[in-house]
Every structure is written in structure tokens, then in C-alpha cells.
Design a protein around this motif. Structure first.
Motif, short mmCIF file in Angstrom:
data_model
loop_
_atom_site.label_atom_id
_atom_site.label_comp_id
_atom_site.label_asym_id
_atom_site.label_seq_id
_atom_site.Cartn_x
_atom_site.Cartn_y
_atom_site.Cartn_z
N MET A 1 -4.67 -11.39 77.30
CA MET A 1 -6.01 -12.02 77.21
C MET A 1 -7.05 -11.06 77.79
O MET A 1 -6.91 -10.56 78.90
CB MET A 1 -6.00 -13.32 78.01
N ARG A 2 -8.10 -10.82 77.02
CA ARG A 2 -9.18 -9.97 77.51
C ARG A 2 -10.39 -10.85 77.82
O ARG A 2 -10.93 -11.49 76.93
CB ARG A 2 -9.55 -8.92 76.45
N LEU A 3 -10.80 -10.86 79.09
CA LEU A 3 -11.91 -11.72 79.47
C LEU A 3 -13.18 -11.38 78.69
O LEU A 3 -13.97 -12.26 78.34
CB LEU A 3 -12.20 -11.57 80.97
N GLN A 4 -13.36 -10.10 78.40
CA GLN A 4 -14.56 -9.65 77.67
C GLN A 4 -14.72 -10.35 76.32
O GLN A 4 -15.83 -10.54 75.84
CB GLN A 4 -14.53 -8.15 77.41
N ASP A 5 -13.58 -10.72 75.70
CA ASP A 5 -13.65 -11.35 74.38
C ASP A 5 -14.28 -12.74 74.43
O ASP A 5 -14.65 -13.30 73.40
CB ASP A 5 -12.24 -11.44 73.77
N ASN A 6 -14.36 -13.31 75.63
CA ASN A 6 -14.95 -14.65 75.76
C ASN A 6 -16.45 -14.61 76.06
O ASN A 6 -17.06 -15.64 76.31
CB ASN A 6 -14.25 -15.42 76.89
N LEU A 7 -17.01 -13.42 76.02
CA LEU A 7 -18.45 -13.28 76.29
C LEU A 7 -19.25 -13.19 75.01
O LEU A 7 -18.84 -12.54 74.04
CB LEU A 7 -18.70 -12.02 77.12
N ALA A 8 -20.40 -13.86 75.01
CA ALA A 8 -21.33 -13.75 73.87
C ALA A 8 -22.09 -12.42 73.93
O ALA A 8 -22.40 -11.82 72.91
CB ALA A 8 -22.31 -14.92 73.89
N LYS A 9 -22.38 -11.97 75.15
CA LYS A 9 -23.10 -10.70 75.30
C LYS A 9 -23.07 -10.26 76.77
O LYS A 9 -22.74 -11.06 77.66
CB LYS A 9 -24.56 -10.84 74.86
N ILE A 10 -23.43 -9.01 76.98
CA ILE A 10 -23.65 -8.52 78.35
C ILE A 10 -25.13 -8.67 78.65
O ILE A 10 -25.97 -8.14 77.91
CB ILE A 10 -23.19 -7.06 78.50
N LEU A 11 -25.45 -9.39 79.71
CA LEU A 11 -26.86 -9.63 80.05
C LEU A 11 -27.41 -8.48 80.90
O LEU A 11 -28.52 -7.99 80.65
CB LEU A 11 -26.98 -10.95 80.81
N ILE A 12 -26.64 -8.07 81.92
CA ILE A 12 -27.08 -6.97 82.79
C ILE A 12 -25.91 -6.00 82.96
O ILE A 12 -24.91 -6.32 83.62
CB ILE A 12 -27.53 -7.47 84.18
N PRO A 13 -26.02 -4.82 82.37
CA PRO A 13 -24.92 -3.85 82.50
C PRO A 13 -24.80 -3.31 83.92
O PRO A 13 -25.74 -3.41 84.73
CB PRO A 13 -25.29 -2.74 81.51
N SER A 14 -23.66 -2.74 84.19
CA SER A 14 -23.33 -2.27 85.54
C SER A 14 -24.36 -1.28 86.10
O SER A 14 -24.74 -1.37 87.27
CB SER A 14 -21.94 -1.64 85.49
N ASP A 15 -24.82 -0.35 85.27
CA ASP A 15 -25.73 0.67 85.81
C ASP A 15 -27.08 0.06 86.21
O ASP A 15 -27.68 0.46 87.21
CB ASP A 15 -25.91 1.84 84.83
N ARG A 16 -27.53 -0.97 85.46
CA ARG A 16 -28.79 -1.63 85.85
C ARG A 16 -28.60 -2.44 87.13
O ARG A 16 -29.50 -2.50 87.99
CB ARG A 16 -29.27 -2.58 84.74
N LEU A 17 -27.46 -3.10 87.26
CA LEU A 17 -27.16 -3.85 88.49
C LEU A 17 -27.21 -2.92 89.70
O LEU A 17 -27.88 -3.20 90.70
CB LEU A 17 -25.75 -4.43 88.43
N GLN A 18 -26.49 -1.79 89.58
CA GLN A 18 -26.37 -0.89 90.72
C GLN A 18 -27.72 -0.26 91.07
O GLN A 18 -28.04 -0.06 92.25
CB GLN A 18 -25.31 0.17 90.45
#
Ligand code: PRP
Length: 181
Positions: A1-18
Motif C-alpha cells: 500500500m502506498r499512502l501517496q496513492d490516497n492523496l488528491a494532490k500535494i498542497l505544500i511540498p517539502s521544500d516550501r515547508l522547510q
């Protein structure tokens, strides 16, 4: 099971968060200076944010943790009733306290924690929230530091869970509606 497959989209990518966390850390370092603030993480959702934020701070500071529980079906609908499961280890009298939270939704959890802390005669109590959902607010609460204002979507990742999963994702994603409806 890949958790990512249950997402509609990425709202804030990692580089923006950091990048935003780095900015908050610089601001906090400037504002608190040599006052040795106590950063309080509200478990569990705030843990990723606290640990990354702490590492951006250039000033001496302490960490502490508390656990609370809210009755009712949290995340989908907030009950507003809050109970302390694990209290701070630190005496906060005359201390500068910064509450570090992953998300402010209705505001009820933070309202309760803030009131509880205020009764212990701290030097100050401020709030630093990574995510803020203004549309969902039910009680007025001053947010001193905010990472991102976000729309009213079901967000997971970077500490935020659905059914205790997704906390480990390094970004903020939006869950597909069929996952929780
Ligand atoms: C989330 C979040 C805040 C609270 C915000 O925690 O971490 O503590 O909800 O909601 P509110 O503004 O409507 O009060 P949750 O109860 O989901 O627990 P968790 O941190 O363990 O996931």
C-alpha cells in the motif's frame, strides 16, 4: 500500500515547508533573543514541526511536550472538549512559552491550552502554528506566528494524520474524499 496513492494532490511540498520553517525560526530567534523560551509541542501532530523548527533556532531554548485528548470524532468534526493526558514537566512560572502546533482548525484546542498556561503565571504565552484554517475558526485566538493559511481541505502529512497514518510524509497533502467519506 502506498499512502501517496490516497492523496488528491500535494498542497505544500517539502521544500516550501522547510523554507517557511527557516523563516519562522529566524523571526523567533530575533524576537526571543536571550530569554530562553520554552517551546511546547502538542502531541502528536506537532512533533515534526517542533523538531525541524527547533533546529532552525539560533538561540538557547528548551523543549517540552504535552498530550491532550478531545472527545468526539476529531479531525472531521471537532468536539471542543479537551482533556490533558500528559502535562508539562516544566514549571512555566515567569517563563516565555511558545506553543508549537501543526494546525489550528476550530481553535478550541489551543484556546484551552492557552487558558490553562495563562493560569500558571508565565512571562508570556504565544502560539506558533504551521497551518491555519481560518474558515473553520469557532473561537477567537491570537496566532502570533503562522506558517501557511490553507483552505478547508482534509490535509495529512508532516505530523498530520488520518486514522494515525500519513504523519511521516515530508509534505502536506490533501486526502481523496473517498478515503474518509
Ligand atoms: C489536531 C491538531 C490540534 C487540533 C486542532 O490534533 O494537532 O491539536 O487538532 O484542532 P482545533 O483547532 O479544532 O482544536 P488532533 O486532535 O487531531 O490530535 P493529534 O495531534 O494527535 O493528531
Amino acid at each position: 500500500m502506498r499512502l501517496q496513492d490516497n492523496l488528491a494532490k500535494i498542497l505544500i511540498p517539502s521544500d516550501r515547508l522547510q523554507a517557511r520553517i527557516y523563516e519562522l525560526g529566524a523571526q523567533l530567534s530575533q524576537d526571543y533573543g536571550d530569554t530562553r523560551p520554552l517551546l511546547v509541542c502538542v502531541l502528536k501532530g506537532g512533533v515534526m514541526f517542533l523538531s525541524d523548527l527547533s533546529r532552525t533556532l539560533s538561540i538557547p531554548h528548551e523543549l517540552d511536550f504535552m498530550a491532550i485528548s478531545s472527545y468526539g470524532g476529531k479531525r472531521v468534526e471537532s468536539s471542543g472538549v479537551v482533556r490533558i493526558l500528559m502535562d508539562l514537566n516544566t514549571n512555566i512560572e515567569q517563563r516565555h512559552v511558545l506553543i508549537v502546533e501543526d494546525i489550528i482548525d476550530t481553535g478550541r484546542t489551543l484556546y484551552y491550552i492557552r487558558e490553562t498556561f495563562q493560569a500558571r503565571n508565565p512571562a508570556s504565552v504565544k502560539i506558533c502554528a504551521l497551518l491555519n484554517k481560518p474558515e473553520r475558526r469557532e473561537v477567537e485566538i491570537p496566532l502570533d506566528y503562522v506558517g501557511f493559511d490553507i483552505p478547508n481541505e482534509f490535509v495529512v502529512g508532516y505530523g498530520l494524520d488520518f486514522d494515525e497514518l500519513y504523519r511521516n510524509l515530508p509534505y502536506i497533502g490533501v486526502l481523496k474524499p473517498e478515503m474518509y467519506s
